[in-house]
Design an enzyme around this catalytic site. Structure first.
Site, PDB file in Angstrom:
ATOM      1  N   LYS A 171       0.850  -1.044   0.000  1.00  0.00           N
ATOM      2  CA  LYS A 171       0.114  -0.131  -0.153  1.00  0.00           C
ATOM      3  C   LYS A 171       0.995   1.431   0.050  1.00  0.00           C
ATOM      4  CE  LYS A 171      -4.543   1.665   0.426  1.00  0.00           C
ATOM      5  NZ  LYS A 171      -5.454   1.249  -0.627  1.00  0.00           N
ATOM      6  N   ASP A 205      -5.605  -3.784  -1.811  1.00  0.00           N
ATOM      7  CA  ASP A 205      -6.825  -3.983  -1.945  1.00  0.00           C
ATOM      8  C   ASP A 205      -7.324  -4.481  -3.184  1.00  0.00           C
ATOM      9  OD1 ASP A 205      -5.594  -1.419  -2.723  1.00  0.00           O
ATOM     10  OD2 ASP A 205      -7.448   0.015  -2.163  1.00  0.00           O
TER      11      ASP A 205
END
Ligand code: NAI
Length: 336
Positions: A171, A205
């Protein structure tokens, strides 16, 4: 050859499943001198610590351990024995192979993934405090040393096992410093030692969405601690749950092989837990010890039992009727 192996039975269903695993490994012909040790909630009474020095020293000395699950209270209470064992024994790499098993019906039948997780840093630093009343913080730590050694481990693992691709989950668009360092190290180590292996990066994600859409596009997954914790359970869910996935923690000095599920307090003491996860972890351990024939024997036994589809050869959690010990008996019969 007889191997000295530390045995940490752990809490809840731990003693039930480790006992079953010991019987199965013995029936496969593995010569193991078990050294019983304590960790987790059960160690607190005796030693006042979830990861007593006696246990740490013995694992350092004998280098290999098989571990049942240990209980960690939520929100309050003692710290996690797992986190302590991993940090104090420098078990920086968690390896969770996940593969579809014939006879265990899931939405997917083509999963063959290995999750490699950094095991000592990230949000698991254990550094938490209350800045002012009502404001808490947990520090996420990434060090160049930690990121480089897990990257090196991951690419070596892929090379040794002739895997085609490594995908790094991150991320770094948000955590530009910590995940940025993780990515930088992965890119550099890949270029340095494993350029022949396909390399891919995905934001976590999106990566999770891609995983549940089509797990067959993935091979080896490499990521920091917290993402690895979640993604490895997600992957286990694709092949039938935590009861049917093994795990191991490696450092440069020692290795701890463990059931990936928790201590299951809801079914502890009833003799109905599925011992397969720790038996599969035992198979990983036997391979690590060079006992490949014993490992193959056990693998053939559980593959046969599960693909056979007989209720008496599987435990309740995966649709069977067998108790923990009956399932162990079924595997032992198949090896006779
Ligand atoms: P859990 O994995 O213990 O249980 C989740 C559900 O799966 C429960 O319904 C349980 O009965 C079932 N289950 C788990 N293992 C099973 C098995 N072998 N056979 C049949 N059913 C099984 O997770 P939970 O409830 O979140 O955690 C309970 C405790 O375990 C907590 O204290 C937690 O901190 C600890 N834990 C320890 C781990 C370890 O030592 N590696 C890993 C995960 C949790």
């Amino acid at each position: 050859m007889t191997h000295d192996v530390c045995l940490i039975a752990g809490d809840g269903i731990g003693p039930e499943i480790t006992h079953a695993a010991q019987r199965v490994l013995a029936a496969a012909g593995a010569k193991i001198n078990w050294i019983p040790l304590h960790a987790g909630a059960e160690a607190i009474e005796r030693y006042g610590s979830v990861a007593p020095n006696e246990t740490l020293d013995a694992v350092r000395r004998h280098k290999v351990a098989l571990k049942g699950p240990t209980t960690t209270p939520i929100g309050t209470g003692h710290t996690s024995a797992n986190v302590q064992l991993r940090q104090k024994l420098h078990l920086y790499a968690a390896v969770r192979p996940v593969r579809s098993i014939a006879g265990i019906k899931t939405r997917y039948d083509n999963v063959e993934i290995v999750v490699i997780r950094e095991n000592t840093e990230g949000l698991y630093s254990g550094i938490e405090n209350e800045i002012v009343p009502g404001v808490m913080q947990t520090l996420k730590i990434a060090t160049r040393t930690g990121c480089e050694r897990i990257a090196r481990f991951g690419f070596h693992y892929a090379q040794e096992r002739k895997r085609r691709k490594v995908t790094v989950f991150h991320k770094a668009n948000i955590m530009k410093k910590t995940d940025g360092l993780f990515l930088e190290c992965c890119r550099r180590i890949h270029a340095e030692i494993a350029a022949e292996i396909e390399y891919e990066e995905l934001i976590i994600d999106n990566a999770c969405m891609q995983l549940v859409r089509d797990p067959s596009r993935f091979d080896v997954l490499l990521m920091e601690n917290f993402y690895g914790d979640i993604v490895s359970d997600l992957c286990a869910g694709m092949v039938g749950g935590l009861g049917v996935a093994p795990g191991a923690n490696f450092g440069d000095e020692c290795a701890v092989f463990e059931a990936v599920h928790g201590s299951a307090p809801d079914i502890a003491g009833r003799g109905i837990a599925n011992p397969l996860s720790i038996i599969m972890s035992g198979v990983m351990m036997l391979n690590h010890l060079g006992e490949h024939a014993c490992a193959e024997r056990i693998k053939a036994a559980y593959d046969g039992a599960l693909s056979g589809g007989r209720p008496e050869e599987r435990t309740l959690d995966i649709g069977g009727t067998a108790t923990t010990e009956q399932f162990a008996d079924a595997l032992i019969r198949r090896m006779e």
